[in-house]
Structures are given as C-alpha cells and as structure tokens.
Design an enzyme around this catalytic site. Structure first.
Site, PDB file in Angstrom:
ATOM      1  N   ASN A   1       0.834  -1.216   0.000  1.00 31.41           N
ATOM      2  CA  ASN A   1       0.000   0.000   0.000  1.00 31.41           C
ATOM      3  C   ASN A   1       0.860   1.254   0.000  1.00 31.41           C
ATOM      4  OD1 ASN A   1      -2.630  -0.944  -0.072  1.00 31.41           O
ATOM      5  ND2 ASN A   1      -2.705  -1.299   2.116  1.00 31.41           N
TER       6      ASN A   1
ATOM      7  N   HIS B   1      -3.085   2.411  -2.490  1.00 32.39           N
ATOM      8  CA  HIS B   1      -4.182   1.581  -1.969  1.00 32.39           C
ATOM      9  C   HIS B   1      -4.891   0.816  -3.084  1.00 32.39           C
ATOM     10  CE1 HIS B   1      -7.850   0.763   0.411  1.00 32.39           C
ATOM     11  NE2 HIS B   1      -6.990   0.781   1.419  1.00 32.39           N
TER      12      HIS B   1
ATOM     13  N   ASP C   1      -5.533  -3.116  -3.349  1.00 38.11           N
ATOM     14  CA  ASP C   1      -6.828  -3.777  -3.583  1.00 38.11           C
ATOM     15  C   ASP C   1      -6.718  -4.792  -4.723  1.00 38.11           C
ATOM     16  OD1 ASP C   1      -8.045  -2.411  -1.577  1.00 38.11           O
ATOM     17  OD2 ASP C   1      -9.256  -1.109  -2.851  1.00 38.11           O
TER      18      ASP C   1
ATOM     19  N   GLU D   1      -6.088  -8.108   5.094  1.00 38.14           N
ATOM     20  CA  GLU D   1      -5.377  -9.052   4.213  1.00 38.14           C
ATOM     21  C   GLU D   1      -5.268 -10.410   4.898  1.00 38.14           C
ATOM     22  OE1 GLU D   1      -3.636  -8.289   7.016  1.00 38.14           O
ATOM     23  OE2 GLU D   1      -1.654  -8.493   6.080  1.00 38.14           O
TER      24      GLU D   1
HETATM   25  P1  GH3 Z   1       2.904  -8.799   8.258  1.00 37.50           P
HETATM   26  O1  GH3 Z   1       3.776  -9.486   7.276  1.00 37.50           O
HETATM   27  O2  GH3 Z   1       3.458  -8.838   9.660  1.00 37.50           O
HETATM   28  O3  GH3 Z   1       1.494  -9.297   8.209  1.00 37.50           O
HETATM   29  O4  GH3 Z   1       2.893  -7.256   7.850  1.00 37.50           O
HETATM   30  P2  GH3 Z   1       1.724  -6.452   7.166  1.00 37.50           P
HETATM   31  O5  GH3 Z   1       2.294  -5.166   6.679  1.00 37.50           O
HETATM   32  O6  GH3 Z   1       1.014  -7.291   6.148  1.00 37.50           O
HETATM   33  O7  GH3 Z   1       0.714  -6.310   8.381  1.00 37.50           O
HETATM   34  P3  GH3 Z   1      -0.193  -5.189   8.947  1.00 37.50           P
HETATM   35  O8  GH3 Z   1      -1.320  -5.856   9.654  1.00 37.50           O
HETATM   36  O9  GH3 Z   1       0.631  -4.200   9.729  1.00 37.50           O
HETATM   37  O10 GH3 Z   1      -0.764  -4.416   7.701  1.00 37.50           O
HETATM   38  C1  GH3 Z   1      -1.909  -4.790   7.053  1.00 37.50           C
HETATM   39  C2  GH3 Z   1      -2.228  -3.690   6.086  1.00 37.50           C
HETATM   40  O11 GH3 Z   1      -3.327  -4.075   5.256  1.00 37.50           O
HETATM   41  C3  GH3 Z   1      -2.652  -2.406   6.754  1.00 37.50           C
HETATM   42  C4  GH3 Z   1      -3.798  -1.871   5.906  1.00 37.50           C
HETATM   43  O12 GH3 Z   1      -3.467  -0.641   5.375  1.00 37.50           O
HETATM   44  C5  GH3 Z   1      -3.915  -2.885   4.776  1.00 37.50           C
HETATM   45  N1  GH3 Z   1      -5.284  -3.181   4.398  1.00 37.50           N
HETATM   46  C6  GH3 Z   1      -6.266  -3.685   5.163  1.00 37.50           C
HETATM   47  N2  GH3 Z   1      -7.400  -3.837   4.445  1.00 37.50           N
HETATM   48  C7  GH3 Z   1      -7.125  -3.393   3.190  1.00 37.50           C
HETATM   49  C8  GH3 Z   1      -7.904  -3.279   1.983  1.00 37.50           C
HETATM   50  O13 GH3 Z   1      -9.075  -3.628   1.907  1.00 37.50           O
HETATM   51  N3  GH3 Z   1      -7.260  -2.787   0.893  1.00 37.50           N
HETATM   52  C9  GH3 Z   1      -5.958  -2.405   0.918  1.00 37.50           C
HETATM   53  N4  GH3 Z   1      -5.389  -1.939  -0.192  1.00 37.50           N
HETATM   54  N5  GH3 Z   1      -5.212  -2.478   2.054  1.00 37.50           N
HETATM   55  C10 GH3 Z   1      -5.791  -2.971   3.153  1.00 37.50           C
HETATM   56 MG    MG Z   2       0.013  -9.024   6.795  1.00 39.21          MG
HETATM   57 MG    MG Z   3      -2.758  -8.753   9.084  1.00 42.78          MG
END
Ligand code: GH3
Ligand code: MG
Ligand code: MG
Length: 341
Positions: free
Chosen positions: A213, A218, A222, A248
């Site tokens: 992201n 973003h 998606d 995710e």
């Molecule tokens: P890790 O490997 O430890 O899981 O790191 P990570 O960066 O994947 O984990 P973290 O939970 O910190 O980040 C998840 C991110 O997912 C944060 C948020 O911005 C993004 N996210 C959540 N839902 C959506 C979505 O519907 N669309 C998009 N584009 N991003 C999303």
């Molecule tokens: Mg993650």
């Molecule tokens: Mg996560």
C-alpha cells in the site's frame, strides 16, 4: 471503520461536487467576481491531506470531522463574502452536512446540520440583518434543502449499511466473509461432534502488505487482494471454503481434512501465491494450520491455534507454513460443549 471505509466512495462523489462548485462560482463570476474560486484551494488542500492521513491515523473520525468543519467554515465565509442573505454561495453551505452521513452516524449528522444552520444564520443574518429580514427566502429555502437532502442521503446510506451487515460476500474479493464463516463453523462443529469427522483450519495473512500500500498505493493493494483471492479460490476444490476475515487475512476451512491434509493445502496455496505474482508484485503469504476431529472441533479454539501458528510463521521469516501445536482436550477449553450432566 466506517469513517475510513467510506473514503473510496466519498472521493468519487467529491470530484463531481467540487467540479460543480467550481462551475457555479465561474457562472456567478459576472456578478461577484472570480475571487471566490480562491476558497477552493484551501478546501482542496485540506481534503487531499485528509485522504493521505486518514488510513494511518489512530483517530480518523477526528480528522474527518475536522475537515468537514473546515469546509463548512469556508462555505460560511463564501456566503458572507458573496453578499450574505443574497449570497450565491448560501445553498452550497449544505454540502458538508449532506456528505456527513457517508462517514458518520445519526447523532453526528444531526449535530452537523444544527451547526450548518447556525453558520448559515451567522453568514447571512449576522452580515446583513436588515437584508435578511426584508427577504429571508434564500435562507429559508437553504435550510429546507439542508434537511431534505441530508435526510434522504442519510436514509440511503443507512439502507446500504443494513444490507452490508446482512451480506455474506466480501465486496472487494467476492469471497465469503466473517459472517458466513460464523454460521458454517457452527455447522461443522455440530457435524463433527455427531459423526467424529475432522476439520482443518488454515489461517493466512499476506506478508508485509502495508509496504505494498505504502509503495504502490491503496488501489494497487486492492488489486493484489483481489488477485490473491482469485488464485487461492482457483487452487481450492469446490468444498474447500475460503473466507476473507478482513484486511489481508483469510481463513480456509477444509471439511473432512486432518493436520497433514491441511498442511498440504496450505503449502499449495503458498506456492500458488508466490508464483502468480498477484497484481504483478512479488507478494507472499504466511500460513498457520490447525486441525481437530469429533468433539475436538471447537471453532474458537482451532482458529486460535491456527492464528498462533500463523504468528510463528511470521516470526520464522514469513512465506512459510507452520502447524499448530497439539491442542488441549476440547472439554477443558470449551466447557459449554462438554456432555450435559
Ligand atoms: P505482516 O507481514 O506482519 O502481516 O505485515 P503487514 O504489513 O502485512 O501487516 P499489517 O497488519 O501491519 O498491515 C496490514 C495492512 O493491510 C494495513 C492496511 O493498510 C492494509 N489493508 C487492510 N485492508 C485493506 C484493503 O481492503 N485494501 C488495501 N489496499 N489495504 C488494506
Ligand atoms: Mg500481513
Ligand atoms: Mg494482518
């Protein structure tokens, strides 16, 4: 959640709104000059800052309400400066209140409408009391417009919220959502208890997705989520179920599967994701697997075990599959399911 989730829809609507406001000001320029266009600049800056900061903010609702108040203030200033009770900007003052239901619930919307009326009165009666008393038609019509348009938008947004609560499909990926999982998990739990069947749970979380992201935006994030969901769905058999839990994170439920089969499926999904380069990016996933049979199939406990294993997979460097440790007996963790009497 609602404040942040609404961003995509609000951004789309906003383009048309600001284009219309710009055209309105331009069309009225022969009577009041071009200078009100200058007020669009601070509004544009505030709104683009809001978009950038909203997702990373601890208190997104404060940012969103602050920006709404700021734009209301600008419309109030435009109304006062374009002639108060005769000001062409007066009807436009309803715009911030009109969009408020997209991000906020009832009480905030009502408070915002009251505030809008006060700002309107301040910018009209406050600026030119005698003009307002002599001809209050624009003020009255603007208040009526505020109430009618905002309540109609509010009703529409609430209807959408209710539908979404009742829905079992995740709109972004088309996968089943958490609500669908709750119903299916209960069924599987009861079935396993009656038949002694086994069930495996595979918890999955994209690796370093925040970086996707942050680096690519973003929308690309998606696209990655949609592609991962599609590739995984394709790699599973029809009776193997995949749910998007949110963000995710995904959960795969494998009826009639034990530990070994759960690990094989997880490894297949791990490889599929890595090789398919979702959204054209080198995206990987980590997996945690748990399984139980008969009375050991207690969703809460098996999900927790799979989630803990997933956490270990992250700690082990990501892009790998970890099996849950052997769970404790179900009756200890879930006394509600112990045989009655
Ligand atoms: P890790 O490997 O430890 O899981 O790191 P990570 O960066 O994947 O984990 P973290 O939970 O910190 O980040 C998840 C991110 O997912 C944060 C948020 O911005 C993004 N996210 C959540 N839902 C959506 C979505 O519907 N669309 C998009 N584009 N991003 C999303
Ligand atoms: Mg993650
Ligand atoms: Mg996560």
């Amino acid at each position: 959640m609602r404040v942040v989730e609404a961003s995509d829809r609000v951004q789309r609507a906003r383009k048309f709104i600001w284009l219309t406001v710009g055209i309105t000001i331009a069309a009225c320029a022969p009577w009041q000059g071009w200078w009100p266009l200058l007020l669009l600049a601070p509004a544009g800056i505030a709104l683009s800052l809001l978009d950038r900061r909203l997702e990373h903010s601890d208190r997104p609702e404060r940012l969103a309400i602050g920006t709404l108040l700021f734009t209301l203030g600008l419309f109030g200033a435009a109304t006062a400066l374009t002639g108060g009770p005769d000001g062409s900007a007066a009807p436009l003052i309803i715009i911030p209140a009109f969009v408020a239901p997209m991000r906020f619930r009832g009480k905030v919307v009502v408070a915002f409408c009251v505030l809008t009326v006060l700002v309107l009165l301040g910018a009209t009666v406050g600026v030119d009391p005698s003009g307002a008393v002599n001809d209050p038609r624009l003020i009255i019509a603007t208040i009526a417009l505020l109430v009618c348009a905002t309540s109609a938008n509010w009703a529409l947004v609430e209807a959408e919220m209710q539908q979404r609560d009742a829905a079992v499909l995740d709109p972004l990926t088309g996968l089943l959502n958490r609500k669908a999982l709750e119903a299916r998990a209960l069924e599987l739990e009861q079935q396993a208890r009656l038949t002694g069947a086994s069930v495996a749970f595979v918890a999955c979380d994209l690796d370093n997705f925040k970086d996707v992201n942050d680096t690519h935006g973003h929308d690309r994030g998606d696209a990655v989520l949609r592609s991962v969901a599609y590739q995984m769905r394709k790699a599973l058999r029809s009776f193997e179920l995949i749910y998007r839990l949110g963000g995710e994170e995904f959960l795969i439920v494998l009826p009639a599967a034990g530990h070994e089969e759960g690990l094989l499926v997880a490894e297949r999904l791990r490889k599929t994701t890595e090789e398919s380069r979702p959204g054209g990016l080198p995206v990987t996933c980590s997996f945690g697997v748990s399984a139980g049979s008969g009375g050991d199939v207690v969703y809460d406990r098996l999900f927790k075990a799979a989630d803990e294993a997933l956490y270990e997979a992250k700690a082990a460097g990501r892009n790998c599959v970890v099996a849950a440790r052997s769970p404790e007996p179900a009756t200890m963790a879930a006394p509600a399911l112990a045989p009655a009497g």
